[in-house]
Design a protein around this motif. Structure first.
Motif, PDB file in Angstrom:
ATOM      1  N   GLU A 165      78.673  25.128 -36.486  1.00  0.00           N
ATOM      2  CA  GLU A 165      79.212  23.828 -36.861  1.00  0.00           C
ATOM      3  C   GLU A 165      79.996  23.907 -38.168  1.00  0.00           C
ATOM      4  O   GLU A 165      80.480  22.911 -38.667  1.00  0.00           O
ATOM      5  CB  GLU A 165      78.080  22.812 -37.005  1.00  0.00           C
ATOM      6  CG  GLU A 165      77.352  22.592 -35.703  1.00  0.00           C
ATOM      7  CD  GLU A 165      76.778  21.198 -35.597  1.00  0.00           C
ATOM      8  OE1 GLU A 165      77.542  20.251 -35.371  1.00  0.00           O
ATOM      9  OE2 GLU A 165      75.552  21.070 -35.776  1.00  0.00           O
ATOM     10  N   GLY A 166      80.044  25.103 -38.725  1.00  0.00           N
ATOM     11  CA  GLY A 166      80.810  25.279 -39.953  1.00  0.00           C
ATOM     12  C   GLY A 166      80.100  24.722 -41.169  1.00  0.00           C
ATOM     13  O   GLY A 166      80.679  24.563 -42.236  1.00  0.00           O
ATOM     14  N   LYS A 167      78.803  24.407 -40.983  1.00  0.00           N
ATOM     15  CA  LYS A 167      78.073  23.858 -42.131  1.00  0.00           C
ATOM     16  C   LYS A 167      77.651  24.986 -43.065  1.00  0.00           C
ATOM     17  O   LYS A 167      77.561  24.808 -44.256  1.00  0.00           O
ATOM     18  CB  LYS A 167      76.840  23.092 -41.653  1.00  0.00           C
ATOM     19  CG  LYS A 167      77.200  21.756 -41.031  1.00  0.00           C
ATOM     20  CD  LYS A 167      75.951  21.025 -40.613  1.00  0.00           C
ATOM     21  CE  LYS A 167      76.328  19.798 -39.788  1.00  0.00           C
ATOM     22  NZ  LYS A 167      75.228  19.388 -38.905  1.00  0.00           N
ATOM     23  N   VAL A 168      77.357  26.142 -42.481  1.00  0.00           N
ATOM     24  CA  VAL A 168      76.998  27.299 -43.289  1.00  0.00           C
ATOM     25  C   VAL A 168      78.017  28.394 -43.002  1.00  0.00           C
ATOM     26  O   VAL A 168      78.183  28.810 -41.860  1.00  0.00           O
ATOM     27  CB  VAL A 168      75.592  27.816 -42.923  1.00  0.00           C
ATOM     28  CG1 VAL A 168      75.280  29.076 -43.705  1.00  0.00           C
ATOM     29  CG2 VAL A 168      74.558  26.759 -43.187  1.00  0.00           C
ATOM     30  N   ILE A 169      78.744  28.814 -43.993  1.00  0.00           N
ATOM     31  CA  ILE A 169      79.727  29.869 -43.774  1.00  0.00           C
ATOM     32  C   ILE A 169      79.046  31.222 -43.896  1.00  0.00           C
ATOM     33  O   ILE A 169      79.221  32.099 -43.084  1.00  0.00           O
ATOM     34  CB  ILE A 169      80.900  29.768 -44.795  1.00  0.00           C
ATOM     35  CG1 ILE A 169      81.595  28.411 -44.689  1.00  0.00           C
ATOM     36  CG2 ILE A 169      81.910  30.896 -44.585  1.00  0.00           C
ATOM     37  CD1 ILE A 169      82.177  28.081 -43.336  1.00  0.00           C
ATOM     38  N   SER A 170      78.224  31.349 -44.933  1.00  0.00           N
ATOM     39  CA  SER A 170      77.545  32.620 -45.137  1.00  0.00           C
ATOM     40  C   SER A 170      76.170  32.362 -45.740  1.00  0.00           C
ATOM     41  O   SER A 170      76.024  31.613 -46.713  1.00  0.00           O
ATOM     42  CB  SER A 170      78.394  33.490 -46.072  1.00  0.00           C
ATOM     43  OG  SER A 170      77.568  34.211 -46.950  1.00  0.00           O
ATOM     44  N   TYR A 171      75.175  32.957 -45.118  1.00  0.00           N
ATOM     45  CA  TYR A 171      73.822  32.793 -45.651  1.00  0.00           C
ATOM     46  C   TYR A 171      73.673  33.517 -46.979  1.00  0.00           C
ATOM     47  O   TYR A 171      72.893  33.128 -47.829  1.00  0.00           O
ATOM     48  CB  TYR A 171      72.794  33.286 -44.641  1.00  0.00           C
ATOM     49  CG  TYR A 171      72.589  32.294 -43.534  1.00  0.00           C
ATOM     50  CD1 TYR A 171      71.824  31.148 -43.745  1.00  0.00           C
ATOM     51  CD2 TYR A 171      73.191  32.467 -42.308  1.00  0.00           C
ATOM     52  CE1 TYR A 171      71.657  30.207 -42.744  1.00  0.00           C
ATOM     53  CE2 TYR A 171      73.031  31.534 -41.296  1.00  0.00           C
ATOM     54  CZ  TYR A 171      72.260  30.406 -41.528  1.00  0.00           C
ATOM     55  OH  TYR A 171      72.104  29.472 -40.541  1.00  0.00           O
ATOM     56  N   LYS A 172      74.458  34.584 -47.128  1.00  0.00           N
ATOM     57  CA  LYS A 172      74.354  35.331 -48.382  1.00  0.00           C
ATOM     58  C   LYS A 172      74.788  34.439 -49.549  1.00  0.00           C
ATOM     59  O   LYS A 172      74.096  34.350 -50.562  1.00  0.00           O
ATOM     60  CB  LYS A 172      75.214  36.597 -48.316  1.00  0.00           C
ATOM     61  CG  LYS A 172      75.003  37.510 -49.510  1.00  0.00           C
ATOM     62  CD  LYS A 172      75.868  38.753 -49.456  1.00  0.00           C
ATOM     63  CE  LYS A 172      75.740  39.508 -50.784  1.00  0.00           C
ATOM     64  NZ  LYS A 172      76.668  40.639 -50.858  1.00  0.00           N
ATOM     65  N   SER A 173      75.923  33.765 -49.389  1.00  0.00           N
ATOM     66  CA  SER A 173      76.406  32.950 -50.510  1.00  0.00           C
ATOM     67  C   SER A 173      75.468  31.778 -50.769  1.00  0.00           C
ATOM     68  O   SER A 173      75.241  31.371 -51.907  1.00  0.00           O
ATOM     69  CB  SER A 173      77.835  32.473 -50.254  1.00  0.00           C
ATOM     70  OG  SER A 173      77.858  31.678 -49.107  1.00  0.00           O
ATOM     71  N   LEU A 174      74.899  31.241 -49.696  1.00  0.00           N
ATOM     72  CA  LEU A 174      73.952  30.142 -49.827  1.00  0.00           C
ATOM     73  C   LEU A 174      72.733  30.596 -50.633  1.00  0.00           C
ATOM     74  O   LEU A 174      72.229  29.886 -51.504  1.00  0.00           O
ATOM     75  CB  LEU A 174      73.507  29.732 -48.420  1.00  0.00           C
ATOM     76  CG  LEU A 174      72.998  28.323 -48.232  1.00  0.00           C
ATOM     77  CD1 LEU A 174      74.145  27.343 -48.307  1.00  0.00           C
ATOM     78  CD2 LEU A 174      72.315  28.190 -46.860  1.00  0.00           C
ATOM     79  N   LEU A 175      72.291  31.809 -50.315  1.00  0.00           N
ATOM     80  CA  LEU A 175      71.107  32.347 -50.949  1.00  0.00           C
ATOM     81  C   LEU A 175      71.350  32.639 -52.435  1.00  0.00           C
ATOM     82  O   LEU A 175      70.521  32.323 -53.297  1.00  0.00           O
ATOM     83  CB  LEU A 175      70.692  33.630 -50.233  1.00  0.00           C
ATOM     84  CG  LEU A 175      69.289  34.057 -50.576  1.00  0.00           C
ATOM     85  CD1 LEU A 175      68.328  33.625 -49.483  1.00  0.00           C
ATOM     86  CD2 LEU A 175      69.215  35.541 -50.799  1.00  0.00           C
ATOM     87  N   ILE A 176      72.513  33.229 -52.699  1.00  0.00           N
ATOM     88  CA  ILE A 176      72.832  33.572 -54.091  1.00  0.00           C
ATOM     89  C   ILE A 176      72.921  32.309 -54.936  1.00  0.00           C
ATOM     90  O   ILE A 176      72.360  32.218 -56.036  1.00  0.00           O
ATOM     91  CB  ILE A 176      74.162  34.366 -54.165  1.00  0.00           C
ATOM     92  CG1 ILE A 176      73.965  35.743 -53.497  1.00  0.00           C
ATOM     93  CG2 ILE A 176      74.638  34.520 -55.607  1.00  0.00           C
ATOM     94  CD1 ILE A 176      75.228  36.587 -53.428  1.00  0.00           C
ATOM     95  N   GLU A 177      73.587  31.320 -54.375  1.00  0.00           N
ATOM     96  CA  GLU A 177      73.725  30.042 -55.076  1.00  0.00           C
ATOM     97  C   GLU A 177      72.355  29.457 -55.422  1.00  0.00           C
ATOM     98  O   GLU A 177      72.108  28.988 -56.535  1.00  0.00           O
ATOM     99  CB  GLU A 177      74.465  29.093 -54.118  1.00  0.00           C
ATOM    100  CG  GLU A 177      75.120  27.895 -54.787  1.00  0.00           C
ATOM    101  CD  GLU A 177      75.672  26.949 -53.710  1.00  0.00           C
ATOM    102  OE1 GLU A 177      75.648  25.728 -53.914  1.00  0.00           O
ATOM    103  OE2 GLU A 177      76.086  27.467 -52.645  1.00  0.00           O
ATOM    104  N   TRP A 178      71.460  29.534 -54.436  1.00  0.00           N
ATOM    105  CA  TRP A 178      70.124  28.979 -54.619  1.00  0.00           C
ATOM    106  C   TRP A 178      69.353  29.758 -55.691  1.00  0.00           C
ATOM    107  O   TRP A 178      68.705  29.175 -56.567  1.00  0.00           O
ATOM    108  CB  TRP A 178      69.380  29.010 -53.278  1.00  0.00           C
ATOM    109  CG  TRP A 178      67.965  28.508 -53.364  1.00  0.00           C
ATOM    110  CD1 TRP A 178      67.558  27.215 -53.487  1.00  0.00           C
ATOM    111  CD2 TRP A 178      66.778  29.314 -53.310  1.00  0.00           C
ATOM    112  NE1 TRP A 178      66.195  27.153 -53.509  1.00  0.00           N
ATOM    113  CE2 TRP A 178      65.676  28.424 -53.404  1.00  0.00           C
ATOM    114  CE3 TRP A 178      66.535  30.687 -53.183  1.00  0.00           C
ATOM    115  CZ2 TRP A 178      64.354  28.865 -53.375  1.00  0.00           C
ATOM    116  CZ3 TRP A 178      65.222  31.121 -53.155  1.00  0.00           C
ATOM    117  CH2 TRP A 178      64.148  30.217 -53.254  1.00  0.00           C
TER     118      TRP A 178
END
Lengths: 247, 247
Positions: free
Chosen positions: A168-181
């Motif tokens: 759905e394009g809500k998450v582009i990359s789990y890696k970037s999501l994780l790093i941000e968190w």
């Protein structure tokens, strides 16, 4: 050398059952109708025909497999994306069964190693991987019926690769999501990468993801990037509640 | 008046179970998950939403039904047309599930009579018939699974309407084939046509086909031409061996 090797290998595997051993490993069950799987891995260059002169190769099975993938993914998306209209669901499905994705699936399963062909397999384009994958799905349907075919598609396509959030394009990359968190939460993180090819024909990489110096998840894939993404995704689902709260 | 009638009729049928009686007649079995069939006959103009605000109407079910039709027809053609390659099978399938054909199927089953809509059904274009048919197929899959859905598609689509010879363009019209044969064999033939609407909402015609003054077959359909073609086809299959020998 390639094609001679391949013919030799296949005629041998035919006799000693290596083909079916390997196939069973991929399928996760014992096939019943052996001939249909032989067909699913027979390239047209073998020029084999049945008694009536109809060619025996995997191309017609692709048609069946494509249809089965279409309906299994359709009913999956119908239940998982209740807000999506017909057009939206159609678009999502075409992402899942894109040529590129099917090629990756076939490549991951190393289906090309099972092919009988008079052309060296190194001469094939990339699409053979996806074509073989479709043909295999078609063979499973014809051998074991819809339920088993659906189960195989869940095991090999949906569970490991279909990610509604990502589609759905809500998450582009789990890696970037994780790093941000991690940055937000003042946690340290480290991706420990090493080559881990083992007995595989293709190069593989493994990743350990450490957060605050503790191993949280692992990932293994044919590229460093993919392995990192896998590990990140697993960590994401472990921490899901916390991460979505804070992001 | 149309839309008021329709709402009244539907709210009434909801209460007294007419909707499900009529549905059961069409399905040939008792539905289990009633709500999914109500959805399959709810037009978007009703503007009904679930608790989460997702619209409840038949459009998403069309997506599922279309996929199920695709895979059932695919595996049918795979087995029935052993000489057809992937491209040929794909073309044949698109003839079977053409918009026009789906519309005819929906119209024959009079699905539009079951629709809940705030728009008069007379205002709908022709495609609503096919859309409802797809949605119904989707609902059957979600209610009863693939096997039952396949059975329904065989009963309503494949057995009565799919004719491999015709699809392959080998037979354009059974009527002309039959006439040609009768002339060659010096047999008399007569199509006896009469209106036979009975309790149906749509006009129907019946045909008795006499060869050498003996009734050989019958046909009934919504047009004279279709009824004649049905009777001719039945006669063709009765005489198949003789006819293909002499033609």
């Amino acid at each position: 050398m390639g094609f001679i090797y391949n013919i030799l290998k296949n005629s041998r595997s035919d006799k000693d059952g290596n083909f079916f051993l390997e196939l069973e490993r991929i399928l996760g069950f014992k096939p019943k109708k052996n001939a249909i799987y032989k067909k699913a891995f027979t390239h047209r260059s073998m020029n084999i025909k049945d008694k009536k002169g109809n060619p025996i190769n995997y191309e017609r099975l692709e048609f069946v497999g494509d249809a089965m993938l279409g309906s299994v993914i359709a009913s999956y998306l119908y239940s998982k994306v209740p807000h999506g209209d017909e057009g939206y669901l159609t678009k999502m499905r075409s992402k899942v069964v894109s040529r590129q994705h099917l090629n990756e699936l076939g490549k991951d399963l190393q289906l090309i190693d099972l092919v009988q062909s008079r052309i060296p397999t190194t001469n094939f384009g990339n699409n053979i991987h996806g074509n073989l994958f479709e043909a295999l799905v078609g063979a499973i349907y014809l051998d074991k019926g819809y339920k088993s075919c659906e189960k195989f598609i869940y095991k090999k396509v949906i569970n490991p690769h279909v990610d509604i959030e990502k589609l759905e394009g809500k998450v582009i990359s789990y890696k970037s999501l994780l790093i941000e968190w991690c940055q937000k939460e003042k946690k340290t993180f480290e991706y420990e990468i090493y080559e881990d090819t083992g007995n595989d024909a293709l190069k593989h990489f493994s990743v350990k993801l450490k957060i605050d110096e503790k191993v949280i998840s692992k990932g293994r894939a044919t590229s460093k990037k993919k392995a990192e993404e896998k590990a990140s995704k697993r960590a994401f689902f472990a921490f899901q509640r916390e991460m979505t709260k804070s992001s």
